[in-house]
Design an enzyme around this catalytic site. Structure first.
Site: not given
Length: 340
Positions: A82-83
């Protein structure tokens, strides 16, 4: 020549791709100020303007500046599933007519299907990014090497790749964006007593501290650990600031004695939501109508609350909290955050 002009002149030596609004606002949080007994202000870097905003846009301006200078047609980057960094890189690549390759690392254990399908993952797919998988979450060198292997394949296919490195042994170009960000805040407001920022890779924290110090602002900057404990993070910040000083050619002593890191909001670990993070997220939303993300900005606000409880930040002080954005990740954390 003003300090701001000197910083702008120095930063102009580095290639830069303009990706964001020139200045993000600083706003007072009236209801939280009353509730907490401090004069609380929010630097709104969630409003940088590219693909849901966030702090990574400032950093990417300098990486993409160098990529364009090298006439690259593809950018490769690595980060957590989920960067925000990889999602914003995909958006920057799309804006600049380049392709993007995003490597997603397994940094957060025990996450469900939403984490792998929603939020930043979904946005990156819409942006047309190529995805890779890296099974380890704490191997920066290995993650970078995997990017270089894919880059070699791209070269063989006639492309011109540019790798944005994760490892700390590379020039911290991203930190230049927050040298500008710190100087920007110094020009907007120089009379505060403390600033609170997230401390992960060190680029935002290190650049922000440097920009403030070069602008003549001496208020302490507290970096809230979001990935490592404070001993490890302190050592990392020394390396980041040393390399940043060499890159910009200034005396590192200007910033080295200003390293403050605090890990009281880190548990249970990177990308994991503890009770303090959840409470900070809901407090901000229900008091000011402003959303925070569970990985960086909510932990940073939780850190501010912890520093206030510990008496490090004192009642009546004027405090600036850096909002680093990252809001798409909320949708990947539905099963973790709720029920509320």
């Amino acid at each position: 020549m003003t300090e701001q002009m000197k910083i702008d002149l120095k930063l102009s030596e580095f290639p830069r791709a303009r990706l964001m609004n020139e200045v993000t606002p600083v706003e007072r949080l009236d209801r939280l100020s009353d509730r907490l007994g401090i004069d609380l202000w929010l630097k709104r870097d969630d409003l940088t303007g590219l693909s849901f905003g966030g702090n990574k846009t400032r950093q990417l301006e300098f990486y993409f500046g160098e990529a364009l200078q090298q006439r690259a047609d593809t950018v490769l980057i690595t980060g957590a599933v989920q960067s925000n960094f990889v999602r914003t890189a995909a958006a920057a690549a799309a804006r600049l007519g380049m392709k993007s390759v995003l490597q997603l690392e397994e940094r957060v254990p025990g996450m469900g299907e939403q984490y792998y399908q929603s939020g930043n993952v979904l946005l990156a797919k819409i942006l047309g990014a190529e995805h890779m998988h890296f099974p380890v979450g704490e191997d920066e060198v290995g993650a970078d090497n995997a990017l270089h292997e894919r880059a070699a394949q791209l070269v063989s296919a006639g492309h011109r790749p540019y790798v944005i490195h994760l490892g700390i042994d590379h020039p911290p170009l991203g930190a230049l964006g927050y040298v500008q960000g710190g100087a920007e805040l110094g020009a907007q407001m120089s009379d505060f007593d403390a600033a609170v920022v997230p401390s992960g890779s060190g680029s935002t924290h290190g650049g922000f501290l440097t920009g403030l110090r070069l602008s003549g602002v001496r208020a302490p900057v507290y970096g809230i650990c979001v990935r490592r404990d404070q001993d490890q993070q302190y050592a990392r910040m020394e390396k980041v600031l040393g390399r940043l000083a060499a890159l910009m050619d200034f005396d590192p002593a200007i910033v080295m004695n200003g390293i403050n890191v605090w890990d009281g909001a880190l548990a249970p670990g990177y990308g994991q939501v503890g009770e303090g993070t959840r409470d900070a997220l809901t407090l901000m939303a229900r008091t000011e109508g402003i959303f925070l993300d569970p990985v960086y900005s909510a932990k940073t606000f939780a850190g501010l609350l912890g520093l206030l409880d510990a008496g490090v930040i004192r009642k009546g002080q004027k405090v600036v909290l850096l909002h680093t954005g990252g809001l798409p990740a909320l949708f990947g954390y539905q099963d973790v955050i709720g029920p509320i």
